[in-house]
Design a protein around this motif. Structure first.
Motif, PDB file in Angstrom:
ATOM      1  N   ALA A 185     -31.895-106.930  -8.460  1.00 28.05           N
ATOM      2  CA  ALA A 185     -32.267-106.484  -7.265  1.00 28.05           C
ATOM      3  C   ALA A 185     -33.550-107.262  -6.463  1.00 28.05           C
ATOM      4  O   ALA A 185     -34.177-106.894  -5.505  1.00 28.05           O
ATOM      5  CB  ALA A 185     -32.681-104.926  -7.295  1.00 28.05           C
ATOM      6  N   GLY A 186     -33.925-108.081  -7.157  1.00 28.61           N
ATOM      7  CA  GLY A 186     -35.075-109.028  -6.717  1.00 28.61           C
ATOM      8  C   GLY A 186     -36.459-108.698  -7.288  1.00 28.61           C
ATOM      9  O   GLY A 186     -37.467-109.336  -6.759  1.00 28.61           O
ATOM     10  N   LEU A 187     -36.521-107.830  -8.142  1.00 31.68           N
ATOM     11  CA  LEU A 187     -37.908-107.220  -8.705  1.00 31.68           C
ATOM     12  C   LEU A 187     -38.374-108.005  -9.867  1.00 31.68           C
ATOM     13  O   LEU A 187     -37.362-108.450 -10.753  1.00 31.68           O
ATOM     14  CB  LEU A 187     -37.766-105.822  -9.046  1.00 31.68           C
ATOM     15  CG  LEU A 187     -37.232-104.793  -8.145  1.00 31.68           C
ATOM     16  CD1 LEU A 187     -37.327-103.555  -8.444  1.00 31.68           C
ATOM     17  CD2 LEU A 187     -38.583-104.880  -6.971  1.00 31.68           C
ATOM     18  N   ALA A 188     -39.301-108.399  -9.923  1.00 25.86           N
ATOM     19  CA  ALA A 188     -40.012-109.031 -11.178  1.00 25.86           C
ATOM     20  C   ALA A 188     -40.125-107.956 -12.374  1.00 25.86           C
ATOM     21  O   ALA A 188     -40.679-106.955 -12.092  1.00 25.86           O
ATOM     22  CB  ALA A 188     -41.506-109.651 -10.851  1.00 25.86           C
ATOM     23  N   VAL A 189     -39.579-108.679 -13.446  1.00 28.85           N
ATOM     24  CA  VAL A 189     -39.563-107.631 -14.713  1.00 28.85           C
ATOM     25  C   VAL A 189     -39.735-108.574 -15.789  1.00 28.85           C
ATOM     26  O   VAL A 189     -39.365-109.573 -15.783  1.00 28.85           O
ATOM     27  CB  VAL A 189     -38.040-107.234 -14.797  1.00 28.85           C
ATOM     28  CG1 VAL A 189     -38.042-106.133 -16.136  1.00 28.85           C
ATOM     29  CG2 VAL A 189     -37.566-106.352 -13.755  1.00 28.85           C
ATOM     30  N   VAL A 190     -40.845-107.919 -16.652  1.00 32.29           N
ATOM     31  CA  VAL A 190     -41.036-108.547 -18.094  1.00 32.29           C
ATOM     32  C   VAL A 190     -40.018-108.342 -18.973  1.00 32.29           C
ATOM     33  O   VAL A 190     -39.513-107.337 -19.124  1.00 32.29           O
ATOM     34  CB  VAL A 190     -42.333-107.821 -18.591  1.00 32.29           C
ATOM     35  CG1 VAL A 190     -42.596-108.662 -19.971  1.00 32.29           C
ATOM     36  CG2 VAL A 190     -43.552-107.987 -17.724  1.00 32.29           C
ATOM     37  N   SER A 191     -39.522-109.813 -19.415  1.00 27.51           N
ATOM     38  CA  SER A 191     -38.215-109.658 -20.148  1.00 27.51           C
ATOM     39  C   SER A 191     -38.694-108.979 -21.524  1.00 27.51           C
ATOM     40  O   SER A 191     -39.894-109.254 -21.990  1.00 27.51           O
ATOM     41  CB  SER A 191     -37.751-111.167 -20.273  1.00 27.51           C
ATOM     42  OG  SER A 191     -38.744-111.791 -20.758  1.00 27.51           O
ATOM     43  N   GLY A 192     -37.732-108.658 -22.562  1.00 24.97           N
ATOM     44  CA  GLY A 192     -37.695-108.387 -23.745  1.00 24.97           C
ATOM     45  C   GLY A 192     -36.793-107.256 -24.159  1.00 24.97           C
ATOM     46  O   GLY A 192     -35.899-106.853 -23.123  1.00 24.97           O
ATOM     47  N   ASP A 202     -31.430 -95.160 -12.393  1.00 23.48           N
ATOM     48  CA  ASP A 202     -30.718 -95.390 -11.062  1.00 23.48           C
ATOM     49  C   ASP A 202     -31.671 -94.936 -10.004  1.00 23.48           C
ATOM     50  O   ASP A 202     -32.114 -95.460  -8.974  1.00 23.48           O
ATOM     51  CB  ASP A 202     -29.600 -94.841 -10.969  1.00 23.48           C
ATOM     52  CG  ASP A 202     -28.381 -95.616 -12.072  1.00 23.48           C
ATOM     53  OD1 ASP A 202     -28.758 -96.632 -12.662  1.00 23.48           O
ATOM     54  OD2 ASP A 202     -27.429 -95.036 -12.092  1.00 23.48           O
ATOM     55  N   ALA A 203     -32.501 -93.781 -10.336  1.00 24.35           N
ATOM     56  CA  ALA A 203     -33.223 -92.944  -9.433  1.00 24.35           C
ATOM     57  C   ALA A 203     -34.627 -93.771  -9.235  1.00 24.35           C
ATOM     58  O   ALA A 203     -35.075 -93.774  -8.042  1.00 24.35           O
ATOM     59  CB  ALA A 203     -33.588 -91.551  -9.970  1.00 24.35           C
ATOM     60  N   LEU A 204     -35.035 -94.501 -10.197  1.00 29.14           N
ATOM     61  CA  LEU A 204     -36.214 -95.289 -10.152  1.00 29.14           C
ATOM     62  C   LEU A 204     -36.132 -96.417  -9.467  1.00 29.14           C
ATOM     63  O   LEU A 204     -36.801 -97.022  -8.594  1.00 29.14           O
ATOM     64  CB  LEU A 204     -36.785 -95.547 -11.402  1.00 29.14           C
ATOM     65  CG  LEU A 204     -37.993 -96.500 -11.601  1.00 29.14           C
ATOM     66  CD1 LEU A 204     -39.236 -95.724 -10.970  1.00 29.14           C
ATOM     67  CD2 LEU A 204     -38.239 -96.666 -12.895  1.00 29.14           C
ATOM     68  N   LEU A 205     -34.916 -97.236  -9.857  1.00 27.55           N
ATOM     69  CA  LEU A 205     -34.279 -98.443  -8.860  1.00 27.55           C
ATOM     70  C   LEU A 205     -34.468 -97.883  -7.443  1.00 27.55           C
ATOM     71  O   LEU A 205     -34.819 -98.746  -6.588  1.00 27.55           O
ATOM     72  CB  LEU A 205     -33.269 -98.742  -9.514  1.00 27.55           C
ATOM     73  CG  LEU A 205     -32.952-100.397  -9.162  1.00 27.55           C
ATOM     74  CD1 LEU A 205     -33.828-101.400  -9.423  1.00 27.55           C
ATOM     75  CD2 LEU A 205     -31.372-100.571  -9.807  1.00 27.55           C
ATOM     76  N   ARG A 206     -33.569 -96.972  -7.190  1.00 23.71           N
ATOM     77  CA  ARG A 206     -33.393 -96.667  -5.946  1.00 23.71           C
ATOM     78  C   ARG A 206     -34.789 -96.410  -4.798  1.00 23.71           C
ATOM     79  O   ARG A 206     -35.022 -97.000  -3.763  1.00 23.71           O
ATOM     80  CB  ARG A 206     -32.707 -95.401  -5.585  1.00 23.71           C
ATOM     81  CG  ARG A 206     -31.011 -95.443  -5.865  1.00 23.71           C
ATOM     82  CD  ARG A 206     -30.422 -94.469  -5.350  1.00 23.71           C
ATOM     83  NE  ARG A 206     -30.795 -93.151  -5.859  1.00 23.71           N
ATOM     84  CZ  ARG A 206     -30.467 -92.532  -6.910  1.00 23.71           C
ATOM     85  NH1 ARG A 206     -29.509 -93.288  -7.716  1.00 23.71           N
ATOM     86  NH2 ARG A 206     -30.594 -91.260  -7.447  1.00 23.71           N
ATOM     87  N   ALA A 207     -35.743 -95.865  -5.604  1.00 24.44           N
ATOM     88  CA  ALA A 207     -37.007 -95.665  -5.164  1.00 24.44           C
ATOM     89  C   ALA A 207     -37.608 -96.938  -4.910  1.00 24.44           C
ATOM     90  O   ALA A 207     -38.543 -96.981  -3.870  1.00 24.44           O
ATOM     91  CB  ALA A 207     -37.869 -94.650  -6.107  1.00 24.44           C
ATOM     92  N   LEU A 208     -37.610 -97.814  -5.918  1.00 21.55           N
ATOM     93  CA  LEU A 208     -38.405 -99.054  -5.727  1.00 21.55           C
ATOM     94  C   LEU A 208     -37.844 -99.994  -4.927  1.00 21.55           C
ATOM     95  O   LEU A 208     -38.551-101.021  -4.426  1.00 21.55           O
ATOM     96  CB  LEU A 208     -38.548 -99.898  -7.055  1.00 21.55           C
ATOM     97  CG  LEU A 208     -39.366 -98.848  -8.185  1.00 21.55           C
ATOM     98  CD1 LEU A 208     -39.317 -99.703  -9.253  1.00 21.55           C
ATOM     99  CD2 LEU A 208     -40.913 -98.491  -7.820  1.00 21.55           C
ATOM    100  N   THR A 209     -36.427 -99.802  -4.347  1.00 22.86           N
ATOM    101  CA  THR A 209     -35.662-100.770  -3.528  1.00 22.86           C
ATOM    102  C   THR A 209     -35.488-100.571  -2.446  1.00 22.86           C
ATOM    103  O   THR A 209     -34.881-101.180  -1.561  1.00 22.86           O
ATOM    104  CB  THR A 209     -34.554-101.466  -4.375  1.00 22.86           C
ATOM    105  OG1 THR A 209     -33.670-100.220  -4.687  1.00 22.86           O
ATOM    106  CG2 THR A 209     -34.924-102.348  -5.540  1.00 22.86           C
ATOM    107  N   ALA A 210     -35.888 -99.041  -1.909  1.00 23.28           N
ATOM    108  CA  ALA A 210     -35.247 -98.466  -0.693  1.00 23.28           C
ATOM    109  C   ALA A 210     -36.380 -99.231   0.492  1.00 23.28           C
ATOM    110  O   ALA A 210     -37.390 -99.401   0.311  1.00 23.28           O
ATOM    111  CB  ALA A 210     -35.728 -97.008  -0.607  1.00 23.28           C
TER     112      ALA A 210
END
Length: 373
Positions: free
Chosen positions: A312-319, A365-373
């Protein structure tokens, strides 16, 4: 039942266990809302208390009010919590001391170091792991980036102190590499398992000292903490040794204690009853489920969210951690999550989500929707 015995829950569906312990809505495919509240993705700050633990607390408070609390049984439950934690940590119960906080346990180790000792830590580690050493002006403390820790261990290093999992972003320390480097150079090791124990399989007996605050992934109340002292550890000064640290506490509760307990119990703090009564139940629950099972559940959810967030284009720390850090979102991301009734936290300026056994794909999924809305 013997308080040190843990019945296996390995064949009970995780969804069924979660529903029983964290509310009828928890574990439902429609979304995990333990206790009917928010979607809780904040275990890295504070774990949820299971129903069985809450019930023990309610009963104990009633007994305290009525004057019927059995002190002997309370101490038995403290030892039961000790034994359950030992099993989760891969050590013997005799190697575990009980206490109230990681800072107190690390402080005991720091106070026992000779003047001039050289301590190695990592940048950005939790303050309770580092500060007890830095407040002593007669110790030499060196800090390196986490990825350079093992290579930074030299013959001049006396002790390495590090978290197994970093609080800020969930990065997992290469404990195998650390142990190998420590053995090669003859230095001691202290590992903080607070953000690891309960979801990451551990063998803390490989290290000289280990500490663990139990109020996060181990689902205990605040005020519960464990110290592991192995046979290879150097001597610690039992600075807070009260009567409970005696070889026979009930016979040694007046005047100087003539003989301290032979194992790690000599380092026990006189801990409060209520948190440990609940802790005994929480730790039995986790031991019965099995850390491997919890690890598989937690990391699968975290990996699912990490992959979706990246797409979705968000920066995420890998691991491969159960903790997911999203750099740059910070307070704005937490505010978005709060509006969607999702509980997360902000650490070091970045958004932090933590996935535990009571979470589901619907939460991610709820957190992802909140961050990408």
């Amino acid at each position: 039942m013997d308080p040190t015995q843990t019945p296996s829950l390995a064949h009970t569906p995780l969804q069924e266990l979660v529903a029983a312990e964290f509310g009828s809505g928890a574990g439902d495919v429609a979304g995990a809302r333990p206790g009917g509240g928010v979607r809780y993705l904040n275990t890295a700050s504070q774990g949820l208390l299971p129903a069985r633990s809450a019930e023990v607390l309610r009963s104990a408070v009633s007994e305290m009010t009525a004057g019927t609390l059995d002190m002997v049984r309370c101490f038995e439950q403290i030892d039961a919590a000790r034994a359950s934690f030992a099993a989760l940590a891969g050590v013997a119960a005799e190697q575990v001391a009980v206490g109230t906080s990681v800072a107190v346990h690390v402080g005991l180790v720091a106070a026992s170091l000779p003047p001039g000792s050289r301590v190695l830590t990592v940048e950005g580690d939790f303050a309770s792991v580092v500060n007890p050493f830095t407040v002593r002006d007669d110790l030499r403390v060196r800090t390196v980036p986490p990825a350079e820790l093992a290579d930074a261990v030299t013959a001049d290093t006396d002790l390495v102190a590090v978290s197994a999992v970093q609080s800020a972003d969930g990065r997992i320390t290469d404990l195998d590499g650390l142990r190998a480097a420590a053995r090669a150079h003859g230095c001691r090791t202290l590992v903080d398992a607070t953000q690891a124990a309960g979801w990451l399989p551990l063998d803390l007996g490989r290290f000289d000292y280990a500490v663990c605050g139990a109020y996060k992934w181990l689902l205990c109340p605040r005020g519960t903490s464990f110290l592991v002292v192995t046979d290879e550890s150097g001597p610690l000064l039992p600075l807070h040794a009260g009567w409970v640290a005696g070889e026979s506490p009930w016979q040694m509760c007046y005047g100087p204690v003539p003989r301290l307990a032979p194992g790690a119990r000599r380092y026990d703090e006189p801990v409060p009853f209520l948190p440990y009564l609940a802790a005994a139940e929480s730790l039995r629950l986790l031991a019965g489920i099995g850390v491997d099972r919890v690890a598989a559940h937690n990391t699968a959810l975290a990996d699912r969210f990490r992959t979706a967030a990246s797409k979705a284009g968000l920066a995420v720390v890998s691991g491969d951690s159960a903790i997911v850090s999203l750099p740059g979102l910070g307070e704005e991301g937490r505010a978005r999550a709060a509006r969607a009734e999702v509980a997360v936290s902000v650490r070091a300026g970045d958004l932090r989500a933590a996935f535990h056994l009571y979470n589901t794909e619907a939460d991610a999924d709820a957190l992802l929707r909140a961050l990408t809305a």
